[in-house]
Design a protein around this motif. Structure first.
Motif, PDB file in Angstrom:
ATOM      1  N   UNK A  62      71.369  74.284  49.515  1.00 47.60           N
ATOM      2  CA  UNK A  62      72.451  74.710  49.735  1.00 47.60           C
ATOM      3  C   UNK A  62      73.183  73.810  50.471  1.00 47.60           C
ATOM      4  N   UNK A  63      72.204  73.365  52.022  1.00 46.57           N
ATOM      5  CA  UNK A  63      72.717  72.075  52.354  1.00 46.57           C
ATOM      6  C   UNK A  63      71.914  71.117  52.110  1.00 46.57           C
ATOM      7  N   UNK A  64      71.256  70.357  51.044  1.00 51.82           N
ATOM      8  CA  UNK A  64      70.777  69.402  50.579  1.00 51.82           C
ATOM      9  C   UNK A  64      70.154  68.741  51.399  1.00 51.82           C
ATOM     10  N   UNK A  65      69.246  69.209  52.298  1.00 50.14           N
ATOM     11  CA  UNK A  65      68.413  69.518  53.450  1.00 50.14           C
ATOM     12  C   UNK A  65      66.981  68.741  52.881  1.00 50.14           C
ATOM     13  N   UNK A  66      66.851  69.251  51.510  1.00 53.45           N
ATOM     14  CA  UNK A  66      65.398  68.043  50.521  1.00 53.45           C
ATOM     15  C   UNK A  66      65.840  67.457  49.566  1.00 53.45           C
ATOM     16  N   UNK A  67      64.932  66.289  49.948  1.00 50.76           N
ATOM     17  CA  UNK A  67      65.458  65.514  49.141  1.00 50.76           C
ATOM     18  C   UNK A  67      64.156  64.866  48.086  1.00 50.76           C
ATOM     19  N   UNK A  68      63.983  63.955  47.057  1.00 52.49           N
ATOM     20  CA  UNK A  68      62.841  63.011  47.034  1.00 52.49           C
ATOM     21  C   UNK A  68      62.754  61.852  47.663  1.00 52.49           C
ATOM     22  N   UNK A  69      61.206  61.456  47.690  1.00 52.21           N
ATOM     23  CA  UNK A  69      61.142  60.097  48.788  1.00 52.21           C
ATOM     24  C   UNK A  69      60.704  59.145  47.766  1.00 52.21           C
ATOM     25  N   UNK A  70      60.225  58.179  48.343  1.00 52.83           N
ATOM     26  CA  UNK A  70      59.711  57.242  47.351  1.00 52.83           C
ATOM     27  C   UNK A  70      58.470  57.345  46.373  1.00 52.83           C
ATOM     28  N   UNK A  71      57.997  58.534  46.620  1.00 55.93           N
ATOM     29  CA  UNK A  71      56.423  58.843  46.138  1.00 55.93           C
ATOM     30  C   UNK A  71      57.075  60.076  45.114  1.00 55.93           C
ATOM     31  N   UNK A  72      58.185  60.519  45.278  1.00 63.39           N
ATOM     32  CA  UNK A  72      58.590  61.777  44.506  1.00 63.39           C
ATOM     33  C   UNK A  72      58.057  62.839  45.429  1.00 63.39           C
ATOM     34  N   UNK A  73      57.892  62.826  46.455  1.00 60.55           N
ATOM     35  CA  UNK A  73      57.371  63.814  47.260  1.00 60.55           C
ATOM     36  C   UNK A  73      58.715  64.149  47.450  1.00 60.55           C
ATOM     37  N   UNK A  74      59.007  65.648  48.250  1.00 56.77           N
ATOM     38  CA  UNK A  74      59.688  66.264  48.601  1.00 56.77           C
ATOM     39  C   UNK A  74      59.694  66.263  50.489  1.00 56.77           C
ATOM     40  N   UNK A  75      60.846  65.514  50.868  1.00 57.17           N
ATOM     41  CA  UNK A  75      61.034  65.675  51.977  1.00 57.17           C
ATOM     42  C   UNK A  75      62.114  66.286  52.765  1.00 57.17           C
ATOM     43  N   UNK A  76      61.960  66.900  54.115  1.00 63.91           N
ATOM     44  CA  UNK A  76      63.172  67.677  54.376  1.00 63.91           C
ATOM     45  C   UNK A  76      63.174  67.308  55.975  1.00 63.91           C
ATOM     46  N   UNK A  85      66.419  79.479  53.305  1.00 62.99           N
ATOM     47  CA  UNK A  85      65.152  80.232  53.249  1.00 62.99           C
ATOM     48  C   UNK A  85      65.207  80.089  51.409  1.00 62.99           C
ATOM     49  N   UNK A  86      66.479  79.455  50.745  1.00 65.78           N
ATOM     50  CA  UNK A  86      66.498  79.213  49.568  1.00 65.78           C
ATOM     51  C   UNK A  86      65.126  78.119  48.537  1.00 65.78           C
ATOM     52  N   UNK A  87      64.929  77.529  49.552  1.00 64.00           N
ATOM     53  CA  UNK A  87      63.756  76.607  48.582  1.00 64.00           C
ATOM     54  C   UNK A  87      62.817  77.710  48.927  1.00 64.00           C
ATOM     55  N   UNK A  88      62.134  78.412  49.240  1.00 60.40           N
ATOM     56  CA  UNK A  88      60.688  79.084  49.346  1.00 60.40           C
ATOM     57  C   UNK A  88      61.457  80.033  49.014  1.00 60.40           C
ATOM     58  N   UNK A  95      54.995  76.544  47.299  1.00 61.54           N
ATOM     59  CA  UNK A  95      54.525  75.755  47.771  1.00 61.54           C
ATOM     60  C   UNK A  95      54.899  75.375  49.470  1.00 61.54           C
ATOM     61  N   UNK A  96      55.875  76.490  49.611  1.00 58.05           N
ATOM     62  CA  UNK A  96      56.991  75.700  50.695  1.00 58.05           C
ATOM     63  C   UNK A  96      57.173  77.293  51.477  1.00 58.05           C
ATOM     64  N   UNK A  97      56.809  77.124  52.691  1.00 59.79           N
ATOM     65  CA  UNK A  97      56.985  77.983  53.119  1.00 59.79           C
ATOM     66  C   UNK A  97      57.596  77.661  54.834  1.00 59.79           C
ATOM     67  N   UNK A  98      58.244  78.436  55.824  1.00 54.75           N
ATOM     68  CA  UNK A  98      58.816  78.326  57.529  1.00 54.75           C
ATOM     69  C   UNK A  98      57.645  78.500  57.584  1.00 54.75           C
ATOM     70  N   UNK A  99      58.122  77.204  58.739  1.00 53.05           N
ATOM     71  CA  UNK A  99      56.982  77.675  60.495  1.00 53.05           C
ATOM     72  C   UNK A  99      58.358  76.934  60.950  1.00 53.05           C
ATOM     73  N   UNK A 100      58.369  78.315  62.149  1.00 50.93           N
ATOM     74  CA  UNK A 100      59.135  78.339  63.142  1.00 50.93           C
ATOM     75  C   UNK A 100      60.768  77.381  62.218  1.00 50.93           C
ATOM     76  N   UNK A 101      61.093  77.801  61.258  1.00 55.22           N
ATOM     77  CA  UNK A 101      62.444  77.786  61.031  1.00 55.22           C
ATOM     78  C   UNK A 101      62.507  76.392  59.918  1.00 55.22           C
ATOM     79  N   UNK A 102      61.449  75.462  59.864  1.00 51.84           N
ATOM     80  CA  UNK A 102      61.290  74.195  59.184  1.00 51.84           C
ATOM     81  C   UNK A 102      61.089  74.383  58.464  1.00 51.84           C
ATOM     82  N   UNK A 103      61.275  74.080  56.869  1.00 56.23           N
ATOM     83  CA  UNK A 103      60.522  73.879  55.491  1.00 56.23           C
ATOM     84  C   UNK A 103      58.971  73.257  55.868  1.00 56.23           C
TER      85      UNK A 103
END
Length: 172
Positions: A62-76, A85-88, A95-103
């Motif tokens: 919902x915050x558009x914090x995850x996008x696709x990078x040039x290799x097709x990878x997810x960037x945060x 926690x929506x992505x988690x 494959x996505x887990x928060x550590x200290x509030x960062x996905x």
């Protein structure tokens, strides 16, 4: 895309340590973006990492914090993340887990995944542009209520049992 050969994984966790060290300078495996699951009861060890799936469930942030990078990878983007926690919850394989509030999710190390370099058994292979994007739809149903560790275990059980069906029976 990172490809996993379950039949070659020994569960050594070198991939986790290499990933964590590359991203944080620490060998603490809890800081890794790849997680090894050991299912001793069925004799399968396997790393779980972002599959750059066809559905891209995590991009529903919902915050558009995850996008696709040039290799097709997810960037945060930690600055955009609302830590909701929506992505988690949306990733059906954990494959996505928060550590200290960062996905934490695999970013392919900018095209040189340290996990693949560290895997001495050849269980992890980086295949850029290999195509054949995996669908995670079969794992999605009911997964949003599960913890990432439980999702990973279910995923490894599924791929592990499929792989084991092709292994020969040991004779002794």
């Amino acid at each position: 895309m990172i490809r996993i050969d379950v039949s070659k994984c020994t569960g050594c966790r070198c991939c986790e340590a290499a990933c964590a060290f590359h991203h944080t300078g620490s060998g603490g495996r809890h800081l890794s973006r790849i997680r090894v699951v050991n299912l001793y009861e069925i004799g399968v060890d396997a790393p779980v990492v972002c599959q750059q799936c066809a559905e891209r469930y995590c991009l529903a942030c919902p915050a558009d914090a995850l996008t696709l990078g040039p290799l097709g990878q997810v960037t945060v983007s930690p600055t955009l993340s609302s830590e909701c926690g929506a992505c988690t919850r949306s990733c059906p394989i954990g494959a996505i887990e928060p550590v200290d509030g960062i996905a934490y999710v695999c970013d392919l190390c900018g095209g040189q995944p340290r996990c693949a370099e560290a895997c001495t058994q050849g269980a992890i292979e980086f295949a850029p542009g290999a195509g054949g994007t995996m669908s995670l739809a079969p794992f999605k149903r009911g997964s949003e209520r599960l913890a990432p560790s439980h999702k990973r275990a279910l995923f490894v059980r599924s791929i592990g049992l499929s792989a084991r069906a092709t292994w020969g029976v040991a004779r002794g």
